[in-house]
Design an enzyme around this catalytic site. Sequence first.
Site, PDB file in Angstrom:
ATOM      1  N   ASP A 198      86.083  26.880  20.648  1.00 45.93           N
ATOM      2  CA  ASP A 198      85.166  27.904  20.140  1.00 45.93           C
ATOM      3  C   ASP A 198      84.392  28.506  21.315  1.00 45.93           C
ATOM      4  OD1 ASP A 198      83.754  29.560  18.453  1.00 45.93           O
ATOM      5  OD2 ASP A 198      82.493  27.980  17.599  1.00 45.93           O
ATOM      6  N   HIS A 219      91.134  28.237  19.706  1.00 50.55           N
ATOM      7  CA  HIS A 219      89.948  28.949  19.213  1.00 50.55           C
ATOM      8  C   HIS A 219      89.081  29.432  20.372  1.00 50.55           C
ATOM      9  CE1 HIS A 219      86.375  28.743  16.118  1.00 50.55           C
ATOM     10  NE2 HIS A 219      86.269  29.787  16.918  1.00 50.55           N
ATOM     11  N   HIS A 225      78.079  34.300  25.577  1.00 49.53           N
ATOM     12  CA  HIS A 225      77.014  35.295  25.460  1.00 49.53           C
ATOM     13  C   HIS A 225      76.209  35.183  26.747  1.00 49.53           C
ATOM     14  CE1 HIS A 225      77.723  35.857  21.134  1.00 49.53           C
ATOM     15  NE2 HIS A 225      77.740  34.541  21.004  1.00 49.53           N
ATOM     16  N   ASN A 247      86.770  38.691  16.034  1.00 52.97           N
ATOM     17  CA  ASN A 247      85.428  39.245  15.818  1.00 52.97           C
ATOM     18  C   ASN A 247      84.980  40.095  17.005  1.00 52.97           C
ATOM     19  OD1 ASN A 247      85.244  36.874  17.364  1.00 52.97           O
ATOM     20  ND2 ASN A 247      83.160  36.455  16.696  1.00 52.97           N
TER      21      ASN A 247
HETATM   22  C1  NCD Z   1      81.171  32.689  17.670  1.00 52.52           C
HETATM   23  C2  NCD Z   1      81.050  33.945  18.534  1.00 52.52           C
HETATM   24  O1  NCD Z   1      80.017  34.132  19.195  1.00 52.52           O
HETATM   25  O2  NCD Z   1      81.994  34.729  18.574  1.00 52.52           O
HETATM   26  N1  NCD Z   1      79.897  32.040  17.611  1.00 52.52           N
HETATM   27  C3  NCD Z   1      79.647  30.768  17.255  1.00 52.52           C
HETATM   28  O3  NCD Z   1      78.485  30.415  17.143  1.00 52.52           O
HETATM   29  N2  NCD Z   1      80.605  29.890  17.050  1.00 52.52           N
HETATM   30  C4  NCD Z   1      81.658  33.086  16.308  1.00 52.52           C
HETATM   31  C5  NCD Z   1      82.162  31.904  15.483  1.00 52.52           C
HETATM   32  O4  NCD Z   1      83.105  31.230  15.880  1.00 52.52           O
HETATM   33  O5  NCD Z   1      81.639  31.661  14.405  1.00 52.52           O
HETATM   34 ZN    ZN Z   2      84.549  30.785  16.990  1.00 53.81          ZN
HETATM   35 ZN    ZN Z   3      83.183  30.377  13.556  1.00 49.87          ZN
END
Ligand code: NCD
Ligand code: ZN
Ligand code: ZN
Length: 407
Positions: A297, A45, A301, A79
């Site tokens: 994840d 992820h 940013h 995304n």
């Molecule tokens: C993720 C992203 O910024 O792409 N952000 C997050 O808070 N986890 C998107 C996601 O995995 O929901």
């Molecule tokens: Zn994510």
């Molecule tokens: Zn997510």
Amino acid sequence: MSLMIEIRKVQTIGGHRTSHFIKSKTDAVIDAENLMLLPALIDPHVHFRVPGGEYKETWATGAAAAIAGGVTTVLDMPNNSPACSTKERLLAKIDLIEAELKAAKLPIRYGLYLGADRRHLNEMAASKKQIVGLKIYMGSSTGDLLMNDRSSLDEAFQIAAKNDILVAVHAEDEALIQHNRKKYADRADAAVHSLIRDPAVAAKAVHLAIELAKQHGTRLYIVHTSTREELSLIRQAKKEGLPVYAEASPHHLFLNTGLYSKLSTRALVNPPLREEKEADALWEAINDETIDTIGTDHAPHTLEEKNAPYGTAPSGFPSIELYLPLLLNACAQGKISLETIVSLTHTRPQEIFRLPLNDDVVLVDLNKVKTVDNKSLKTKAKWSPYEGMELKGWPRYTILRGEIYDC
Ligand code: NCD
Ligand code: ZN
Ligand code: ZN
């Protein structure tokens, strides 16, 4: 004679010291006297931001960060901008990735998810050879992918089952989020994020996802589980023999709502940081194998974006290069065994996503103590919520496709 990397006197999980050989393009010897050999990690992820978010991360910077953390396979989320929800966009994304990895000379292994979009469900079957799964955002997060109406969900789960496509869900209930947003409209502090996206928001979506998987016979992968309630539902589904798999993310294991007072909007993530008791439930679920995998994840940013006011600041943390150190540190504290780390970061993701086997490894120094320092991170975002944390256990070398990389 074929060429080899010889890793001498390396320690293995079984407690032996041995020489380990890996096929290579050159002969090389690594003296691994104080190092432990582990299979390289799979991160199921990540968000490497191509196309459309290259100012946050590229495959050159993302792959460098991954390899520095002992990761040689990443599964990247859809995304992007535009969202990767058609076969045409998927193929264009693969071309971009190939070009970036070639230029950076970092041949990381990767898989891609297709984004679920109610207007493009006919793209699923056509794309199935190119993807590791379909990603459904049942609640909104970064980007514009959202699919929360019952009939589209039914259709997607059904098509996925018919085509043997794994469905990965971001399980938060959008209607409940919207309802809570109104309820807390008078609050502008970052901590309200954990109230708006409270544990019931996640449980409601997980409940529905499991129901759909059961109804249609779909293989279901629930990303970033973060609450006791979700895990009870998943535990029950597994007991019934359903092909339901659960992922946990490092920030829900190692961080909690206490971080808002220090980081404010920088602490925003979806699903949000939870109270400490939810992390206890995650550790229990790791130990009884309700949780199958750890996915970072990794969601870079920029700090500038993260420091914006609540409502504008995006959610997500960069973390891929700290994936292994955080787990090794937990091992040093007696919270998890090396065997379990290998299962969560290698064996289970390989099985669930049916990835081809490879001989990539990571050599780790279990005794090295280092403080996390934003400046030394390879992610383009150059920060992490773990800044200042002292961790014991760091990777030293990653071997990817027979090439040695210093960590
Ligand atoms: C993720 C992203 O910024 O792409 N952000 C997050 O808070 N986890 C998107 C996601 O995995 O929901
Ligand atoms: Zn994510
Ligand atoms: Zn997510």
